[in-house]
Design a protein around this motif. Structure first.
Motif, PDB file in Angstrom:
ATOM      1  N   ALA A  99      18.208  64.908   2.407  1.00  0.00           N
ATOM      2  CA  ALA A  99      16.917  64.382   3.791  1.00  0.00           C
ATOM      3  C   ALA A  99      15.981  63.951   3.107  1.00  0.00           C
ATOM      4  O   ALA A  99      15.701  63.494   2.860  1.00  0.00           O
ATOM      5  CB  ALA A  99      16.976  65.756   3.940  1.00  0.00           C
ATOM      6  N   ASP A 138      11.792  62.737   5.105  1.00  0.00           N
ATOM      7  CA  ASP A 138      10.501  63.737   5.635  1.00  0.00           C
ATOM      8  C   ASP A 138       9.396  62.722   6.231  1.00  0.00           C
ATOM      9  O   ASP A 138       8.996  62.102   4.911  1.00  0.00           O
ATOM     10  CB  ASP A 138      10.682  64.877   4.783  1.00  0.00           C
ATOM     11  N   ARG A 139       9.231  62.497   6.913  1.00  0.00           N
ATOM     12  CA  ARG A 139       7.814  60.938   7.317  1.00  0.00           C
ATOM     13  C   ARG A 139       6.803  61.516   6.732  1.00  0.00           C
ATOM     14  O   ARG A 139       5.664  60.675   6.656  1.00  0.00           O
ATOM     15  CB  ARG A 139       7.951  61.124   9.099  1.00  0.00           C
ATOM     16  N   TYR A 196       9.051  57.079   3.726  1.00  0.00           N
ATOM     17  CA  TYR A 196       9.677  58.721   3.313  1.00  0.00           C
ATOM     18  C   TYR A 196       9.382  59.536   1.954  1.00  0.00           C
ATOM     19  O   TYR A 196       9.898  58.854   1.156  1.00  0.00           O
ATOM     20  CB  TYR A 196      11.009  58.912   3.712  1.00  0.00           C
ATOM     21  N   SER A 197       8.904  60.645   2.595  1.00  0.00           N
ATOM     22  CA  SER A 197       9.769  62.134   1.000  1.00  0.00           C
ATOM     23  C   SER A 197      10.846  61.456   1.940  1.00  0.00           C
ATOM     24  O   SER A 197      11.764  62.318   2.204  1.00  0.00           O
ATOM     25  CB  SER A 197       8.758  63.477   1.095  1.00  0.00           C
ATOM     26  N   ALA A 223      11.434  71.412   7.938  1.00  0.00           N
ATOM     27  CA  ALA A 223      10.536  69.861   7.616  1.00  0.00           C
ATOM     28  C   ALA A 223      11.000  68.459   7.443  1.00  0.00           C
ATOM     29  O   ALA A 223      10.268  67.266   7.914  1.00  0.00           O
ATOM     30  CB  ALA A 223       9.804  70.334   6.158  1.00  0.00           C
ATOM     31  N   TYR A 224      11.961  68.522   7.412  1.00  0.00           N
ATOM     32  CA  TYR A 224      13.108  67.247   7.293  1.00  0.00           C
ATOM     33  C   TYR A 224      13.314  66.398   8.490  1.00  0.00           C
ATOM     34  O   TYR A 224      13.610  67.572   9.751  1.00  0.00           O
ATOM     35  CB  TYR A 224      14.356  66.792   6.101  1.00  0.00           C
ATOM     36  N   ASP A 225      13.330  65.576   8.993  1.00  0.00           N
ATOM     37  CA  ASP A 225      13.654  65.023   9.854  1.00  0.00           C
ATOM     38  C   ASP A 225      15.036  64.014   9.533  1.00  0.00           C
ATOM     39  O   ASP A 225      15.902  64.169  10.941  1.00  0.00           O
ATOM     40  CB  ASP A 225      12.950  63.631  10.304  1.00  0.00           C
ATOM     41  N   LEU A 239       7.732  70.262   1.287  1.00  0.00           N
ATOM     42  CA  LEU A 239       9.542  69.310   0.836  1.00  0.00           C
ATOM     43  C   LEU A 239      10.383  70.492   0.690  1.00  0.00           C
ATOM     44  O   LEU A 239      11.464  70.867   0.417  1.00  0.00           O
ATOM     45  CB  LEU A 239       8.991  68.716   0.106  1.00  0.00           C
ATOM     46  N   TRP A 262      19.043  63.376   8.343  1.00  0.00           N
ATOM     47  CA  TRP A 262      19.829  64.142   6.859  1.00  0.00           C
ATOM     48  C   TRP A 262      21.053  63.163   6.875  1.00  0.00           C
ATOM     49  O   TRP A 262      22.110  62.834   7.829  1.00  0.00           O
ATOM     50  CB  TRP A 262      20.573  65.813   7.964  1.00  0.00           C
ATOM     51  N   SER A 270       8.101  63.434  -3.604  1.00  0.00           N
ATOM     52  CA  SER A 270       7.301  62.372  -2.571  1.00  0.00           C
ATOM     53  C   SER A 270       7.317  60.842  -2.003  1.00  0.00           C
ATOM     54  O   SER A 270       7.913  60.232  -3.235  1.00  0.00           O
ATOM     55  CB  SER A 270       6.301  63.252  -2.521  1.00  0.00           C
TER      56      SER A 270
END
Length: 123
Positions: free
Chosen positions: A96, A98-99, A32-33, A109-111, A104, A113, A52
């Protein structure tokens, strides 16, 4: 699914430092980022910094040179070292995940939190 828990916030004076932590559990952390965002009362959530999955880092202009983002994949934890804090840094800080590692600096964009941690900087 990824669960994120922030810690390290608090009340400090201008010029002080804080280190925020973001502990993750769930799917492999290294894929994940990670991003840090903040939200002050009455304002929209804003991008602070991101790292990232490959370790590339990004910063907003307002924190560049003062904040440093890092990650420790072995500990499933990301950090935000905040130096030379200013009263305008006062906000709730969110971590957060992100996949996909795209855009970013965009909250959308983030999945996943975290719940946030309060940072208050007095003048």
């Amino acid at each position: 699914q990824v669960q994120l828990v922030e810690s390290g916030g608090g009340l400090v004076q201008a010029g002080d430092s804080l280190r925020l932590s973001c502990a993750a559990s769930g799917r492999p952390f290294s894929s994940y980022s990670l991003g840090w965002f903040r939200q002050a009362p009455g304002l929209e959530r804003e991008f602070v910094s991101a790292i990232s999955f490959s370790g590339r880092t990004y910063y907003s202009d307002s924190v560049k040179g003062r904040f440093t983002i890092t990650r420790d994949n072995a500990k499933n934890t990301a950090y935000l070292q905040m130096n030379s804090l200013k009263p305008e840094d006062t906000a709730v800080y969110y971590c957060a995940a992100d996949r996909f590692g795209l855009t970013l600096d965009k909250a959308a964009a983030y999945d996943y939190w975290g719940q946030g941690t309060q940072v208050t900087v007095s003048s």
